[in-house]
Design a protein around this motif. Structure first.
Motif, PDB file in Angstrom:
ATOM      1  N   VAL A  58       3.180   8.303   1.579  1.00 29.04           N
ATOM      2  CA  VAL A  58       4.130   7.202   1.743  1.00 29.04           C
ATOM      3  C   VAL A  58       5.329   7.592   2.600  1.00 29.04           C
ATOM      4  O   VAL A  58       5.787   6.824   3.454  1.00 29.04           O
ATOM      5  CB  VAL A  58       4.611   6.703   0.362  1.00 29.04           C
ATOM      6  CG1 VAL A  58       5.700   5.644   0.527  1.00 29.04           C
ATOM      7  CG2 VAL A  58       3.446   6.136  -0.427  1.00 29.04           C
ATOM      8  N   LYS A  65       1.767   2.377   9.893  1.00 28.55           N
ATOM      9  CA  LYS A  65       0.933   1.276  10.383  1.00 28.55           C
ATOM     10  C   LYS A  65       0.341   1.557  11.758  1.00 28.55           C
ATOM     11  O   LYS A  65      -0.768   1.135  12.062  1.00 28.55           O
ATOM     12  CB  LYS A  65       1.752  -0.016  10.401  1.00 28.55           C
ATOM     13  CG  LYS A  65       2.022  -0.569   9.002  1.00 28.55           C
ATOM     14  CD  LYS A  65       2.651  -1.940   9.049  1.00 28.55           C
ATOM     15  CE  LYS A  65       2.823  -2.505   7.648  1.00 28.55           C
ATOM     16  NZ  LYS A  65       3.432  -3.856   7.670  1.00 28.55           N
ATOM     17  N   ASP A  70      -1.667   1.388   5.742  1.00 30.01           N
ATOM     18  CA  ASP A  70      -0.770   0.414   5.120  1.00 30.01           C
ATOM     19  C   ASP A  70      -0.481   0.911   3.709  1.00 30.01           C
ATOM     20  O   ASP A  70      -1.366   0.960   2.859  1.00 30.01           O
ATOM     21  CB  ASP A  70      -1.415  -0.970   5.068  1.00 30.01           C
ATOM     22  CG  ASP A  70      -0.472  -2.025   4.514  1.00 30.01           C
ATOM     23  OD1 ASP A  70       0.647  -1.664   4.086  1.00 30.01           O
ATOM     24  OD2 ASP A  70      -0.851  -3.205   4.482  1.00 30.01           O
ATOM     25  N   ASN A  71       0.756   1.315   3.468  1.00 34.49           N
ATOM     26  CA  ASN A  71       1.119   1.892   2.183  1.00 34.49           C
ATOM     27  C   ASN A  71       1.692   0.874   1.202  1.00 34.49           C
ATOM     28  O   ASN A  71       2.260   1.250   0.179  1.00 34.49           O
ATOM     29  CB  ASN A  71       2.122   3.033   2.396  1.00 34.49           C
ATOM     30  CG  ASN A  71       1.494   4.212   3.125  1.00 34.49           C
ATOM     31  OD1 ASN A  71       0.435   4.684   2.743  1.00 34.49           O
ATOM     32  ND2 ASN A  71       2.143   4.669   4.185  1.00 34.49           N
ATOM     33  N   ASN A  72       1.560  -0.421   1.503  1.00 31.98           N
ATOM     34  CA  ASN A  72       2.032  -1.451   0.590  1.00 31.98           C
ATOM     35  C   ASN A  72       0.955  -1.737  -0.460  1.00 31.98           C
ATOM     36  O   ASN A  72      -0.116  -2.235  -0.142  1.00 31.98           O
ATOM     37  CB  ASN A  72       2.374  -2.729   1.364  1.00 31.98           C
ATOM     38  CG  ASN A  72       3.541  -2.531   2.314  1.00 31.98           C
ATOM     39  OD1 ASN A  72       4.524  -1.892   1.956  1.00 31.98           O
ATOM     40  ND2 ASN A  72       3.431  -3.079   3.505  1.00 31.98           N
TER      41      ASN A  72
END
Length: 239
Positions: A58, A65, A70-72
């Motif tokens: 993270v 991105k 995508d770390n969401n």
């Protein structure tokens, strides 16, 4: 319901251990004009996937991105796979339905992957599915080390750190194919047999031996032409 409408994927809603992984049914998104849809046959299992699941990536800028990550949360984990193209976007010209490909990116622990077609590479007919799935990242790195960073020459000694691992064992094989003489380093005696099977001429156990001294002994004081180190700071000082 058509296969193209639903897929299964391994998702995480919070970072942690393997117990955080959940197998779910998901909608397959629409394919973008520069993307392709791949039906996954084999998903590679890499340490990067463990780091993804634990949340280690993270705060690392590289894994953002722009690199396809995508770390969401929630996210579908996995970083590479092998499969068969089912559909392509209108701008994609180097792939067509039915092509076997390897795919790097995010979300490969799934029955289907949609990703930029630029991240997909067609596979030669003589490469088995499982080998293709396992060799994307490590294979390219091993090739880059032995053919680009320092192209090992016939008769030259090289030292390979972590030689029992996936990357290290491939470097061993490629260095031997180029005619190099290989000293493989591993941490435990029980791993030595794997290093020898990969083609190393000599195996050193880092937990029991002084590596620089032993290398000088083996090479009659000349040392090695190159050290291939896929580990980093933990082994750099000993080189």
């Amino acid at each position: 319901m058509r296969d193209q409408e639903k897929m299964q994927g391994v998702r995480i809603y919070e970072y942690g251990g393997p117990e955080k992984m959940q197998l779910e049914w998901l909608d397959i998104p629409e394919i973008g004009e520069d993307e392709a849809l791949v039906k996954v046959k084999f998903a590679s299992v890499n340490f990067l996937d463990i780091q993804m699941r634990r949340g280690d990536l993270v705060k690392q800028k590289f894994y953002g991105k722009e690199a396809g990550f995508d770390n969401n949360l929630p996210i579908t984990i996995g970083s590479q796979c092998m499969g068969v193209v089912e559909a392509v976007g209108e701008n994609v010209v180097h792939l067509k339905p039915g092509d076997r490909v390897i795919c790097g990116g995010v979300g490969t622990y799934a029955t289907h992957v949609i990703s930029s077609a630029k991240r997909m590479i067609p596979i030669n007919i003589d490469i088995p599915d499982q080998q293709a799935a396992a060799g994307l990242t490590q294979g390219f790195l091993a090739y880059a080390f032995t053919h680009k960073a320092y192209p090992i020459q016939e008769g030259e000694w090289c030292l390979i750190q972590a030689a029992a691992g996936g990357l290290g064992s491939l470097i061993c094989q490629m260095a031997k194919l180029r005619g190099g003489k290989v000293i493989g380093v591993t941490s435990k005696e029980e791993k030595a047999k794997f290093v020898l099977e990969a083609g190393a001429d000599i195996v050193l156990i880092s937990s029991k031996e002084n590596i620089p001294e032993r290398v000088r002994e083996i090479t009659n004081g000349e040392g090695v032409r190159v050290v291939y180190d896929g580990v980093g700071k933990d082994t750099f000082d000993s080189n």
